[in-house]
Design an enzyme around this catalytic site. Structure first.
Site, PDB file in Angstrom:
ATOM      1  N   ILE A  15       0.826  -1.210   0.000  1.00 32.88           N
ATOM      2  CA  ILE A  15       0.000   0.000   0.000  1.00 32.88           C
ATOM      3  C   ILE A  15       0.863   1.263   0.000  1.00 32.88           C
ATOM      4  CG2 ILE A  15      -1.679   1.286   1.419  1.00 32.88           C
ATOM      5  CD1 ILE A  15      -2.581  -1.581   2.461  1.00 32.88           C
ATOM      6  N   TYR A 166      -1.831  -8.191  16.919  1.00 32.68           N
ATOM      7  CA  TYR A 166      -1.963  -7.256  15.791  1.00 32.68           C
ATOM      8  C   TYR A 166      -3.215  -6.389  15.986  1.00 32.68           C
ATOM      9  CZ  TYR A 166      -2.702  -5.519  11.041  1.00 32.68           C
ATOM     10  OH  TYR A 166      -2.910  -4.701   9.958  1.00 32.68           O
ATOM     11  N   THR A 204      -1.210  -7.725  -0.708  1.00 32.94           N
ATOM     12  CA  THR A 204       0.153  -7.181  -0.622  1.00 32.94           C
ATOM     13  C   THR A 204       1.033  -8.279  -0.009  1.00 32.94           C
ATOM     14  OG1 THR A 204      -0.234  -6.370   1.609  1.00 32.94           O
ATOM     15  CG2 THR A 204      -0.758  -4.838  -0.192  1.00 32.94           C
TER      16      THR A 204
HETATM   17  N1  LIG Z   1      -2.863  -5.551   3.280  1.00 30.41           N
HETATM   18  C1  LIG Z   1      -3.952  -5.520   4.027  1.00 30.41           C
HETATM   19  O1  LIG Z   1      -4.933  -6.254   3.763  1.00 30.41           O
HETATM   20  C2  LIG Z   1      -4.053  -4.576   5.195  1.00 30.41           C
HETATM   21  C3  LIG Z   1      -5.280  -4.502   5.894  1.00 30.41           C
HETATM   22  C4  LIG Z   1      -5.392  -3.625   6.974  1.00 30.41           C
HETATM   23  C5  LIG Z   1      -4.306  -2.844   7.344  1.00 30.41           C
HETATM   24  N2  LIG Z   1      -3.112  -2.954   6.678  1.00 30.41           N
HETATM   25  C6  LIG Z   1      -2.011  -2.091   7.124  1.00 30.41           C
HETATM   26  O2  LIG Z   1      -1.512  -1.378   6.009  1.00 30.41           O
HETATM   27  C7  LIG Z   1      -0.126  -1.061   6.215  1.00 30.41           C
HETATM   28  C8  LIG Z   1       0.682  -1.438   4.979  1.00 30.41           C
HETATM   29  O3  LIG Z   1       0.596  -2.842   4.820  1.00 30.41           O
HETATM   30  P1  LIG Z   1       0.822  -3.593   3.422  1.00 30.41           P
HETATM   31  O4  LIG Z   1      -0.358  -4.449   3.212  1.00 30.41           O
HETATM   32  O5  LIG Z   1       1.240  -2.640   2.368  1.00 30.41           O
HETATM   33  O6  LIG Z   1       2.051  -4.548   3.843  1.00 30.41           O
HETATM   34  P2  LIG Z   1       3.387  -4.970   3.051  1.00 30.41           P
HETATM   35  O7  LIG Z   1       3.100  -5.218   1.619  1.00 30.41           O
HETATM   36  O8  LIG Z   1       3.946  -6.079   3.881  1.00 30.41           O
HETATM   37  O9  LIG Z   1       4.318  -3.664   3.179  1.00 30.41           O
HETATM   38  C9  LIG Z   1       4.815  -3.265   4.426  1.00 30.41           C
HETATM   39  C10 LIG Z   1       5.827  -2.170   4.297  1.00 30.41           C
HETATM   40  O10 LIG Z   1       6.359  -1.900   5.623  1.00 30.41           O
HETATM   41  C11 LIG Z   1       7.766  -2.080   5.599  1.00 30.41           C
HETATM   42  N3  LIG Z   1       8.295  -2.616   6.863  1.00 30.41           N
HETATM   43  C12 LIG Z   1       7.930  -3.753   7.486  1.00 30.41           C
HETATM   44  N4  LIG Z   1       8.680  -3.925   8.598  1.00 30.41           N
HETATM   45  C13 LIG Z   1       9.544  -2.882   8.664  1.00 30.41           C
HETATM   46  C14 LIG Z   1      10.574  -2.512   9.553  1.00 30.41           C
HETATM   47  N5  LIG Z   1      10.916  -3.247  10.614  1.00 30.41           N
HETATM   48  N6  LIG Z   1      11.250  -1.356   9.314  1.00 30.41           N
HETATM   49  C15 LIG Z   1      10.952  -0.611   8.228  1.00 30.41           C
HETATM   50  N7  LIG Z   1      10.004  -0.917   7.350  1.00 30.41           N
HETATM   51  C16 LIG Z   1       9.298  -2.050   7.558  1.00 30.41           C
HETATM   52  C17 LIG Z   1       8.020  -3.068   4.466  1.00 30.41           C
HETATM   53  O11 LIG Z   1       9.375  -2.978   4.058  1.00 30.41           O
HETATM   54  P3  LIG Z   1      10.078  -4.116   3.125  1.00 30.41           P
HETATM   55  O12 LIG Z   1       9.721  -3.736   1.719  1.00 30.41           O
HETATM   56  O13 LIG Z   1      11.519  -3.958   3.435  1.00 30.41           O
HETATM   57  O14 LIG Z   1       9.516  -5.441   3.543  1.00 30.41           O
HETATM   58  C18 LIG Z   1       7.020  -2.561   3.435  1.00 30.41           C
HETATM   59  O15 LIG Z   1       7.513  -1.421   2.782  1.00 30.41           O
HETATM   60  C19 LIG Z   1       0.284  -1.797   7.491  1.00 30.41           C
HETATM   61  O16 LIG Z   1       0.267  -0.890   8.571  1.00 30.41           O
HETATM   62  C20 LIG Z   1      -0.804  -2.844   7.670  1.00 30.41           C
HETATM   63  O17 LIG Z   1      -0.979  -3.208   9.016  1.00 30.41           O
HETATM   64  C21 LIG Z   1      -2.974  -3.796   5.613  1.00 30.41           C
END
Ligand SMILES: NC(=O)c1ccc[n+]([C@@H]2O[C@H](COP(=O)([O-])OP(=O)(O)OC[C@H]3O[C@@H](n4cnc5c(N)ncnc54)[C@H](OP(=O)(O)O)[C@@H]3O)[C@@H](O)[C@H]2O)c1
Length: 295
Positions: A15, A166, A204
């Site tokens: 995202i 979480y 994602t």
């Molecule tokens: N996807 C869903 O269905 C969903 C639903 C509800 C809420 N969310 C929330 O949306 C947000 C984005 O999630 P996403 O779905 O885009 O997840 P994602 O594809 O796993 O991306 C997560 C991002 O956070 C970075 N990250 C993770 N751990 C880190 C660390 N220790 N230090 C620095 N950067 C770190 C990752 O870096 P790398 O590229 O290095 O891994 C990546 O850029 C999160 O807060 C998640 O809880 C997601």
């Protein structure tokens, strides 16, 4: 539209990356945060190439480390005088066994709660310098499934589970955002707003690593696998829509302390365990944890 300086955490994937691209397309100066320099630079180059916007920068920090968060804030301030939009997007769900960071803090709480709170506090002086600054925290609809908070156990030593922790971390992030918004108002800071969003269930890297136990693994991997065939999960563009809206839309100018769903609609978050007193207790407990890094 005024060109904004926008910092987005976790912009190397999912995202965050999609939101960064959309904001770059609008012509803003976007700072891509990542934990891996090469990956962040590759995303920066891709966004420059695809949007024609050359005002894309990178900043590196491992958000598992509060010391690193502090270093990142100092680096940001050495490069920029003000910040118009801070998007605390990075977040994750962890495995079935409780794990701690090298600083001894529980990982879910560190990445999803302490790091964004610390980064926000450390960047407040540059946010205040903006004519109109916005803080956007990324929560989740999963907060609705949170169990009763225990403020004496912020490190989840007594009670830990992958999805339960979480959910709790995302509930805490909502309360902290509300508290921050109220605090800014009380202090007469009218040019900084803070809101929190749920991006929807989107395909994602989220939940794809870590062993969360057989059934939870099955839910995450199954949903992702099925999404390649039928639409079980939304695409990341949909997930980024509310973030982009909260970052730049005139419709939310001056709006603060609110929770928005994945359709850009203001919603009431789960309030089963909510009270002003609990919100204050949470704020004070988190502040005690991050305070060594605020000096
Ligand atoms: N996807 C869903 O269905 C969903 C639903 C509800 C809420 N969310 C929330 O949306 C947000 C984005 O999630 P996403 O779905 O885009 O997840 P994602 O594809 O796993 O991306 C997560 C991002 O956070 C970075 N990250 C993770 N751990 C880190 C660390 N220790 N230090 C620095 N950067 C770190 C990752 O870096 P790398 O590229 O290095 O891994 C990546 O850029 C999160 O807060 C998640 O809880 C997601």
């Amino acid at each position: 539209m005024m060109q904004k300086i926008i910092l987005i955490t976790g912009a190397t994937d999912g995202i965050g990356k999609v939101a960064a691209k959309a904001l770059a397309k609008q012509g803003h100066k976007v700072i891509i945060h990542g934990r891996n320099k090469e990956k962040a630079q590759a995303v920066r180059d891709e966004i420059k190439r695809e949007t024609g916007n050359n005002k894309i920068d990178t900043i590196i920090a491992d958000l598992f480390s509060l010391a690193d968060v502090k270093k990142m804030s100092e680096e940001f301030k050495s490069r920029y005088e003000r910040l118009d939009v801070l998007i605390n997007n990075a977040g994750a769900i962890f495995g079935k066994n409780r794990e701690t960071t090298k600083e001894g803090l529980e990982k879910t709480m560190t990445l999803n709660v302490f790091s964004p709170l610390l980064l926000t506090e450390l960047l407040m002086d540059v946010l205040v310098k903006s004519p109109s600054a916005r803080i956007i925290n990324t929560s989740s609809a999963m907060h609705r499934r949170s169990a009763k908070p225990d403020f004496s156990d912020l490190q989840l030593e007594k009670r830990y589970s992958s999805s339960g922790s979480y959910a709790l971390s995302k509930l805490y992030l909502i309360w902290l955002t509300q508290h921050l918004a109220a605090q800014l108002k009380k202090q007469g800071i009218r040019n900084v707003t803070a809101n929190v969003s749920h991006p929807g269930a989107v395909a994602t890297q989220f939940g794809q690593s870590n062993d969360k136990g057989f059934f939870i693994n099955l839910v995450f991997k199954g949903a992702m696998g099925l999404s390649r065939i039928i639409r079980v999960l939304g695409d990341p563009e949909k997930g980024a829509a509310t973030t982009v809206y909260l970052a730049t839309s005139q419709q939310v100018e001056g709006v603060s302390g609110k929770f928005f769903d994945h359709k850009m609609k203001e919603e009431k978050p789960q309030d089963k365990h909510y009270s002003k007193e609990n919100e204050q207790k949470l704020w004070d407990s988190c502040m005690r944890i991050i305070s060594p890094y605020l000096k």
